[in-house]
Design an enzyme around this catalytic site. Structure first.
Site, short mmCIF file in Angstrom:
data_model
loop_
_atom_site.label_atom_id
_atom_site.label_comp_id
_atom_site.label_asym_id
_atom_site.label_seq_id
_atom_site.Cartn_x
_atom_site.Cartn_y
_atom_site.Cartn_z
N ASP A 1 54.65 24.28 13.81
CA ASP A 1 54.75 24.90 15.26
C ASP A 1 55.88 24.64 15.69
O ASP A 1 56.80 24.01 14.91
CB ASP A 1 53.58 24.31 16.25
C1 BGC Z 1 52.93 27.65 20.12
C2 BGC Z 1 52.61 28.56 18.94
C3 BGC Z 1 53.40 29.64 18.78
C4 BGC Z 1 54.91 29.58 18.81
C5 BGC Z 1 55.64 30.56 18.63
C6 BGC Z 1 54.42 27.37 20.32
O1 BGC Z 1 54.75 27.04 21.38
O2 BGC Z 1 52.21 26.32 20.18
O3 BGC Z 1 51.18 28.60 19.14
O4 BGC Z 1 52.83 30.37 17.75
O5 BGC Z 1 55.20 28.71 20.14
O6 BGC Z 1 55.71 31.25 19.90
#
Ligand code: BGC
Length: 862
Positions: free
Chosen positions: A271
């Site tokens: 993530d």
């Molecule tokens: C989230 C993810 C997301 C990523 C990119 C993160 O803050 O937890 O689910 O895909 O950001 O935007």
């Protein structure tokens, strides 16, 4: 490539055409342009793994230097992988995710996440996946960062709305067609967040401590199905730790289970900023650090490789995974699969009328009617001359929750405009938001004299402050302030307030840990709860009770994270919150809709939310219900909210979840009976937060965690998540899992279950479902399995089959469920494997976890 338009309606007929596409697809007839779409799917579908792909990937790997390989382990520019020019690999583009393509401009916003789960419809899941895949392609996106499939363990978890349901079987069943749909469009799906992201509070530091059986039976099945059945090509690790190790460093999850046992051959990415250690992440399965290589970079990895801490083969494997996926999808030109066509030539359209119909379909299928006394609904449009649509969520449209899944929707239809458009000009539609806005409260708070604003250097409220006085505390958020403040300051506001009348007041504030700002509020020296680690309102809102004429001392300590000031604070007397106009228009309307619930500002990524509705809404609903007995309440949000203050005073309640851009249209069609509601709760709707299954185990014991320290949350609720808890305890929640009313009635009969069967399956169970009412409708036949003779404790019942069917009035259809070995298995802690205990099982069929009118016994042999 031949251009195959996705828009199948001519411009003149567009408005009506897209609606009828929606209805046609609901009837099981595919949308227009089928042949074209099939051709498109063929062109885009990725190649399967094969020896030819493997040898080509190996050959390409052989052409890369170690430094070039290491470059490929980290992302760039927020949403891209890095390029390897020497082998012709361009950087690959990504986008969020579950309810629409979030990045790269406006997009169609769908009923995704928990709303998708409320449809209980495999076909819609497939269609949603295809549409998202098409939308992604049209924006040149190669990786869609969804679906999210974490279990809704608690109603206050901030991202429940983005995920699916509380049940592993429902999640595992829907995720397969969804992923197949996305990937059939030549776009890689990324199932997330692996694993146990069931809370948002302190998400970088929280360790989900779970036993092996609970992990296997509740929290992993959707990921397992994504990998083994749908062949998902990317997985995203979670922020949190699992049993004391960060997900991105968790060998047991990433190596033993995902890549070992399940045979995952795709790419495991982190993530965003969820990587915490170079060697541990490199050795324990992480292939790609997003959004940039803070840990998986050459400066850190080369010495580790030199010292033998990380093997070269480990790096090769990560790069091979990227190359394999790139070759299979044609992201890398090769004779095996030509590169995906350039954007201009794709058949996918960024703005698609057909997709709008898919969005409508999802909303129509998910809206869930929870209460309908009278029955008040459907409303007879011929009897309605005036309708009042009231509430903060009536306008503008509330399409999705907050955070990285929020999609800037094309043409979102609010509840207000959906109802008004449906009724046309002959009906008077009256509107009022019902409550003041937050900044109205800030501006209208009359402090006793000026408020002092003391600004200190540094973040400790120490030294000599710069003093100023202000009349109100209402600094509106400023755009573009996303960089942390290089000169940290701390600001203390101090004011006095006198309560005119006795009663309940709300202390309302902005600035929260949500975006990194921090605000502490003290009333007469007593600190109001800090909203980061506990179930709380966002933006911060605290009820307090004051006597008539009581004076209070209010201090707000504010630590701005950004260069500008975004704080706001105000106090409002609850009985005066509801606008007079809202009460007036409710009283003169033939029916009133109160649009309440959460929004992207009150529920979203990065923080948990309250079980209570946002401030003032209970009072609003009570006041409107008192003014008009024909009041329908609609709720937006991930599932669950406190309805105790008003539920017995309103005849009708509809859960909208986050319905996407067509929510208002779907609501109108359902309110006026053009479509019978058919959504079924994918998550138990609890009476109170204290009542919910996870309440005692959700937050760590003790004080709020220290910044940066690991917080352990023990999943001692074990297998008893949601309805597993309620049915095992023989108690009843407010509305059970699987429940949802229709405008017609269904009768289940003729359950046929074999008396004996081998657990090797498949075992057929059949039942007849009849529509005994007078209108067409859809029903979800649900099959639950109980294992009363198991040698271990098992939840009283577990969902193991469901079929959604549409029936005309008087029509009966047979339903066939197919059970397999997993339907009867539990995870055995001794053999570390799925096990069936031969003996008596009970099969129950009905239309909710609590309403299962048919049951039969079955003896299962090994
Ligand atoms: C989230 C993810 C997301 C990523 C990119 C993160 O803050 O937890 O689910 O895909 O950001 O935007």
């Amino acid at each position: 490539m031949k251009h195959t338009p996705r828009i199948c309606a001519s411009a003149e007929h567009r408005t009506e055409a897209w609606r009828s596409i929606g209805r046609a697809t609901l009837g099981g007839i595919a949308a227009c342009g089928l042949a074209g779409l099939a051709a498109l799917a063929q062109a885009a579908t990725p190649l399967p793994d094969s020896p030819a792909i493997e040898s080509e990937a190996a050959a390409l790997l052989g052409r890369l230097t170690l430094n070039e390989e290491l470059e490929l382990l980290g992302g760039v520019d927020g949403m891209y992988t890095r390029a390897a020019p020497s082998i012709g690999l361009l950087r690959l583009k990504m986008s969020d995710a579950s309810a629409g393509v979030r990045n790269w401009g406006p997009s169609t916003s769908y009923a995704g996440g928990v709303a998708l789960a409320a449809t209980w419809d495999r076909d819609y899941a497939r269609q949603l996946g295809e549409s998202l895949g098409g939308d992604a392609r049209a924006r040149g996106v190669q990786f869609l960062l969804g679906p999210g499939v974490n279990i809704a363990r608690s109603p206050v978890a901030g991202r429940n709305f983005e995920y699916l349901s509380e049940d592993p079987f429902l999640n595992a069943t829907l995720v397969v067609p969804y992923i197949e749909g996305v990937q059939s469009r030549g776009v890689v799906a990324t199932v997330k967040h692996f694993a146990l992201n069931n809370q948002e509070f302190d998400r970088h530091n929280v360790s989900a401590d779970v036993d092996e059986r609970t992990l296997r039976e509740i929290y992993l099945p959707a990921f397992e199905a994504a990998v083994r059945e749908a062949h998902v090509d990317a997985v995203m690790n979670a922020y949190n730790l699992v049993n004391g190790e960060h997900a991105t460093e968790n060998a047991s999850l990433n190596l033993a289970i995902l890549k070992g046992e399940w045979g995952f051959t795709g790419l495991l990415m982190s993530d965003w900023d969820a990587t915490y250690d170079t060697v541990a992440a490199a050795n324990h399965g992480l292939d790609l650090e997003m959004p940039s290589p803070r840990f998986l970079n050459a400066a850190a990895l080369l010495p580790a490789i030199d010292k033998g801490l990380v093997q070269r083969a480990t790096i090769d494997d990560k790069v091979l995974r990227l190359l394999r996926v790139a070759l299979r999808y044609g992201f890398l030109p090769s004779p095996l699969k030509p590169a995906a066509p350039a954007r201009i030539e794709t058949a996918d359209s960024a703005y698609s009328i057909a997709d709008r119909a898919v969005a409508l379909r999802g909303a129509l299928e998910s809206l869930t009617l929870l209460k309908n006394d009278g029955p008040l609904l459907p409303l007879d449009r011929n009897q309605i001359k005036t309708i009042a649509v009231i509430g903060p969520n009536a306008y503008p449209a509330v399409t999705g929750g907050g955070g990285s899944s929020f999609t800037q929707a094309f043409d979102p239809v609010s509840s207000l405009s959906g109802i008004a458009e449906f009724l046309g000009p002959s009906v008077r539609v009256l509107y009022d938001p019902g409550l003041p806005g937050l900044y109205d409260v800030f501006r209208d708070t009359h402090w006793l004299g000026p408020v002092t604003m003391a600004t200190y250097r540094g973040d400790h409220f120490g030294g000599t402050p710069r003093l100023a006085t202000v009349n109100t505390i209402d600094n509106a958020p400023q755009e573009g302030l996303s960089e942390p403040d290089p000169n940290p300051r701390s600001i203390r506001y101090h004011g006095r307030y006198r309560a005119g009348l006795a009663g309940r007041y709300w202390v309302l504030a902005t600035a929260s840990a949500w975006d990194g700002d921090h605000l502490d509020v003290f009333v007469d020296g007593r600190r109001l709860a800090v909203p980061i680690h506990v179930e709380a309102q966002i933006p911060p809102a605290w009820p307090i009770t004051l006597a008539a004429g009581q004076e209070i001392d209010v201090v707000a300590d504010y630590l701005p994270r950004f260069a500008g000031v975004r704080s706001g604070l105000g106090i409002a007397y609850e009985p005066n919150l509801v606008t007079a106009r809202a009460k007036q228009i409710a009283a003169l309307a033939d029916a009133t809709v109160v649009a309440a619930g959460f929004t992207k500002d009150t529920e979203g990524e990065g923080a948990d939310r309250s079980f209570a509705l946002p401030w003032g809404q209970d009072a609003l609903i009570e006041a409107i219900a008192a003014a008009n007995p024909r009041t329908i309440v609609t709720l937006t949000g991930g599932v669950g909210a406190d309805t105790r203050a008003w539920l017995d005073r309103v005849p009708a309640l509809i859960d909208l979840y986050y319905p996407g851009q067509e929510g208002g249209t779907a609501l109108a069609e359902i309110l006026f009976g053009q479509h019978a509601p058919e959504g079924k709760l994918p998550v138990t709707f609890d009476r109170s937060w204290e009542d919910s299954a996870s309440y005692r185990y959700y937050y760590p014991a003790g004080d709020a965690p220290r910044p940066g320290a690991i917080t352990h949350v023990r999943y001692d609720d074990g297998l008893l998540v949601g309805y597993r808890y309620w049915t095992s305890k023989g108690r009843h929640p407010l509305f059970p899992f699987g429940f949802g009313l229709s405008y017609t009635r269904f009768k289940f009969s003729n359950l046929k279950v074999p008396t004996y069967a081998s657990s090797r399956g498949p075992i057929e169970v059949t039942v007849d479902v009849e529509n005994t009412g007078t209108v067409a409708g859809a029903e979800v036949a649900q099959l639950y399995v109980s294992d009363p003779s198991a040698p271990v404790e098992r939840p009283e019942r577990e969902l193991k089959g469901f079929v959604k069917l549409r029936l005309e009035p008087g029509e009966t259809k047979p339903v066939v469920f197919s059970l397999d070995r997993r339907s009867f298995s539990y995870w055995d802690m001794n053999s570390h494997a799925w096990t069936v205990a031969p003996g008596k099982f009970v099969i129950r069929v009905g239309d909710s976890s609590e309403d299962t009118p048919l049951s039969a016994e079955l003896r299962v042999t090994d």
